[in-house]
Design a protein around this motif. Sequence first.
Motif, PDB file in Angstrom:
ATOM      1  N   ARG A   1      56.283   2.220   4.249  1.00 32.89           N
ATOM      2  CA  ARG A   1      56.814   3.587   4.296  1.00 32.89           C
ATOM      3  C   ARG A   1      56.468   4.376   3.031  1.00 32.89           C
ATOM      4  N   ASP A   2      56.091   3.690   1.965  1.00 32.24           N
ATOM      5  CA  ASP A   2      55.841   4.363   0.682  1.00 32.24           C
ATOM      6  C   ASP A   2      54.365   4.689   0.522  1.00 32.24           C
ATOM      7  N   GLU A   3      53.875   5.571   1.373  1.00 31.43           N
ATOM      8  CA  GLU A   3      52.469   5.967   1.357  1.00 31.43           C
ATOM      9  C   GLU A   3      52.359   7.466   1.089  1.00 31.43           C
ATOM     10  N   ALA A   4      51.283   7.857   0.439  1.00 29.92           N
ATOM     11  CA  ALA A   4      50.973   9.273   0.214  1.00 29.92           C
ATOM     12  C   ALA A   4      49.555   9.543   0.699  1.00 29.92           C
ATOM     13  N   LYS A   5      49.361  10.704   1.313  1.00 27.31           N
ATOM     14  CA  LYS A   5      48.032  11.112   1.770  1.00 27.31           C
ATOM     15  C   LYS A   5      47.533  12.250   0.885  1.00 27.31           C
ATOM     16  N   LEU A   6      46.304  12.119   0.400  1.00 28.38           N
ATOM     17  CA  LEU A   6      45.691  13.138  -0.452  1.00 28.38           C
ATOM     18  C   LEU A   6      44.397  13.618   0.191  1.00 28.38           C
ATOM     19  N   THR A   7      44.162  14.925   0.147  1.00 26.57           N
ATOM     20  CA  THR A   7      42.922  15.491   0.684  1.00 26.57           C
ATOM     21  C   THR A   7      42.303  16.428  -0.344  1.00 26.57           C
ATOM     22  N   LEU A   8      41.060  16.156  -0.690  1.00 27.91           N
ATOM     23  CA  LEU A   8      40.271  17.059  -1.520  1.00 27.91           C
ATOM     24  C   LEU A   8      39.446  17.935  -0.591  1.00 27.91           C
ATOM     25  N   THR A   9      39.646  19.247  -0.641  1.00 19.98           N
ATOM     26  CA  THR A   9      38.930  20.144   0.268  1.00 19.98           C
ATOM     27  C   THR A   9      37.693  20.727  -0.407  1.00 19.98           C
ATOM     28  N   SER A  10      36.684  20.956   0.405  1.00 16.75           N
ATOM     29  CA  SER A  10      35.440  21.597  -0.025  1.00 16.75           C
ATOM     30  C   SER A  10      34.803  20.905  -1.235  1.00 16.75           C
ATOM     31  N   VAL A  11      34.553  19.603  -1.034  1.00 13.39           N
ATOM     32  CA  VAL A  11      33.880  18.805  -2.055  1.00 13.39           C
ATOM     33  C   VAL A  11      32.378  18.830  -1.774  1.00 13.39           C
ATOM     34  N   ALA A  12      31.571  18.865  -2.783  1.00 16.97           N
ATOM     35  CA  ALA A  12      30.110  18.831  -2.599  1.00 16.97           C
ATOM     36  C   ALA A  12      29.712  17.543  -1.896  1.00 16.97           C
ATOM     37  N   ASP A  13      28.911  17.674  -0.832  1.00 20.19           N
ATOM     38  CA  ASP A  13      28.483  16.503  -0.074  1.00 20.19           C
ATOM     39  C   ASP A  13      27.116  16.059  -0.585  1.00 20.19           C
ATOM     40  N   ARG A  14      27.142  15.212  -1.617  1.00 22.87           N
ATOM     41  CA  ARG A  14      25.899  14.716  -2.203  1.00 22.87           C
ATOM     42  C   ARG A  14      26.118  13.305  -2.749  1.00 22.87           C
ATOM     43  N   PRO A  15      25.037  12.551  -2.949  1.00 19.47           N
ATOM     44  CA  PRO A  15      25.182  11.177  -3.446  1.00 19.47           C
ATOM     45  C   PRO A  15      25.924  11.126  -4.775  1.00 19.47           C
ATOM     46  N   GLY A  16      26.819  10.159  -4.905  1.00 14.29           N
ATOM     47  CA  GLY A  16      27.520   9.947  -6.165  1.00 14.29           C
ATOM     48  C   GLY A  16      28.905  10.559  -6.243  1.00 14.29           C
ATOM     49  N   ILE A  17      29.238  11.481  -5.310  1.00 13.21           N
ATOM     50  CA  ILE A  17      30.538  12.140  -5.367  1.00 13.21           C
ATOM     51  C   ILE A  17      31.673  11.138  -5.125  1.00 13.21           C
ATOM     52  N   ALA A  18      31.520  10.298  -4.117  1.00 13.87           N
ATOM     53  CA  ALA A  18      32.565   9.300  -3.830  1.00 13.87           C
ATOM     54  C   ALA A  18      32.756   8.361  -5.024  1.00 13.87           C
ATOM     55  N   ALA A  19      31.665   8.005  -5.670  1.00  9.02           N
ATOM     56  CA  ALA A  19      31.758   7.120  -6.834  1.00  9.02           C
ATOM     57  C   ALA A  19      32.536   7.785  -7.964  1.00  9.02           C
ATOM     58  N   ILE A  20      32.327   9.088  -8.156  1.00  5.13           N
ATOM     59  CA  ILE A  20      33.054   9.818  -9.200  1.00  5.13           C
ATOM     60  C   ILE A  20      34.556   9.834  -8.879  1.00  5.13           C
ATOM     61  N   ILE A  21      34.894  10.167  -7.626  1.00  5.03           N
ATOM     62  CA  ILE A  21      36.305  10.292  -7.230  1.00  5.03           C
ATOM     63  C   ILE A  21      37.025   8.953  -7.355  1.00  5.03           C
ATOM     64  N   PHE A  22      36.474   7.946  -6.700  1.00  2.00           N
ATOM     65  CA  PHE A  22      37.208   6.679  -6.625  1.00  2.00           C
ATOM     66  C   PHE A  22      37.029   5.832  -7.892  1.00  2.00           C
ATOM     67  N   GLY A  23      35.986   6.126  -8.653  1.00  4.11           N
ATOM     68  CA  GLY A  23      35.856   5.497  -9.960  1.00  4.11           C
ATOM     69  C   GLY A  23      36.950   5.970 -10.904  1.00  4.11           C
ATOM     70  N   ALA A  24      37.217   7.285 -10.876  1.00  5.04           N
ATOM     71  CA  ALA A  24      38.266   7.849 -11.731  1.00  5.04           C
ATOM     72  C   ALA A  24      39.639   7.315 -11.325  1.00  5.04           C
ATOM     73  N   LEU A  25      39.870   7.191 -10.043  1.00  3.12           N
ATOM     74  CA  LEU A  25      41.151   6.662  -9.564  1.00  3.12           C
ATOM     75  C   LEU A  25      41.308   5.189  -9.931  1.00  3.12           C
ATOM     76  N   GLY A  26      40.229   4.429  -9.796  1.00  3.95           N
ATOM     77  CA  GLY A  26      40.273   3.009 -10.146  1.00  3.95           C
ATOM     78  C   GLY A  26      40.515   2.788 -11.629  1.00  3.95           C
ATOM     79  N   ASP A  27      39.967   3.679 -12.468  1.00  2.00           N
ATOM     80  CA  ASP A  27      40.118   3.537 -13.919  1.00  2.00           C
ATOM     81  C   ASP A  27      41.576   3.649 -14.366  1.00  2.00           C
ATOM     82  N   VAL A  28      42.386   4.387 -13.609  1.00  2.00           N
ATOM     83  CA  VAL A  28      43.797   4.543 -13.998  1.00  2.00           C
ATOM     84  C   VAL A  28      44.720   3.665 -13.151  1.00  2.00           C
ATOM     85  N   GLY A  29      44.125   2.783 -12.327  1.00  2.00           N
ATOM     86  CA  GLY A  29      44.920   1.805 -11.595  1.00  2.00           C
ATOM     87  C   GLY A  29      45.500   2.281 -10.289  1.00  2.00           C
ATOM     88  N   VAL A  30      44.931   3.341  -9.690  1.00  2.00           N
ATOM     89  CA  VAL A  30      45.412   3.812  -8.388  1.00  2.00           C
ATOM     90  C   VAL A  30      44.824   2.932  -7.289  1.00  2.00           C
TER      91      VAL A  30
END
Length: 419
Positions: free
Chosen positions: A263-292
């Motif tokens: 029950r303790d879930e949160a949904k996040l949406t980033l709107t209008s993100v550039a669709d190009r190689p490396g974007i997912a790595a930037i987003i989830f790399g930053a989240l992983g670095d802080v332990g999300v």
Amino acid sequence: MPLLVMKFGGTSVADLSRIRRAAERVSDNVTNGYNIIVVVSAMAGKTNELIASVTGTSAVYDAREYDAIVSTGENITAGLMALTLQDMSIPARSWQGWQVPINTSMVHASARIESIPIENISRKFTDGMRVAVVSGFQGLSAEGRITTLGRGGSDTTAVALAAAFNAEQCQIYTDVSGVYTTDPRICSKARKLDRIAYEEMLELASLGAKILQTRSIELAMRYHVNLRVMSSFDENHDVHGTLVCDEEKDMENKVVAGVAYSRDEAKLTLTSVADRPGIAAIIFGALGDVGVNVDMIVQNISEDGRTDMTFSCPTNQLPLAQKALDAIKFGGKLNYSELLTDVDVAKVSVVGIGMRSHTGVAAKMFKVLSEEGINIKVITTSEIKISVLIDRKYMELAVQILHHAFGLDAVENNSVKSH
């Protein structure tokens, strides 16, 4: 003599009367000719009390001292259990993690077990000791500092000791009588499973079922530990519980083994993100670095070179995620229009190794939910599980209807009581 490992959780050792009740179970196995390694947690509520004391000193603290403090709860329980067994004329002594020793990595508050030499405890068994009471959740780093294994780490201690000593069985005693097809507090027709495969148990634990720590299941699967979940409150001393074991052919006859929820879930949406190689790595790399701990991920179809990215994480990690995403946006690494968040969601999952050889599970799940007007926000799948993110207000209903739809309900005269 043959060896058993018996682990008792916090509710099973919450006070002296419960410690004595647990000791009586240990005594039964000693009488049956076993040497025993007992692993104990801190008394119920004690670890939270110790954590509050640590955080009360400062918002930022030395993790090494944190481990030194929060590990003391298990030491108290181990000493009291040993004294109780001695009062029952059973040769027993307590062992702290460093005395075994349980050697771990140096990552404080979430250390991993690296090795367990068996010589010290084995020597005492040879000298006539019948029960070694080991403080769970703790170990010793190469620096000689006390470490802890993370919440629920006593399960991992027990399984690791069972593997190291080649124990006949590792018994995990909790406040429920085994592993259920779902939470009996939500679904009155949930039933106890006689057996469940390691992989199914691992998925259920990672998806919200709080019976066992996920790392303990991973260890049991790796070393083929004979793992049994049992109740410490059963007056009849039921010895069956639920066996967590290697997959067997007849397990595939039941497509779904259980329904889990979080029950303790949160949904996040980033709107209008550039669709190009490396974007997912930037987003989830930053989240992983802080332990999300990111779970479900969906990327929409790109339009004019822009896309939306949706993912979920635990609710208590939402502030960390927001801060990390703001940092990469204002730092110029990522451009997006908005960060939309929704904390009124829950994750519901169906799990079963039978999904490997049966089709139509997803279609059936989605149909059942749609018939109740439950909208699916995000979907994720693996070989043996399907998870959906839905509005939290529908969570209990979704668990109940899926439990029924996949034939998991107990027969009326054998229904499981809530705990």
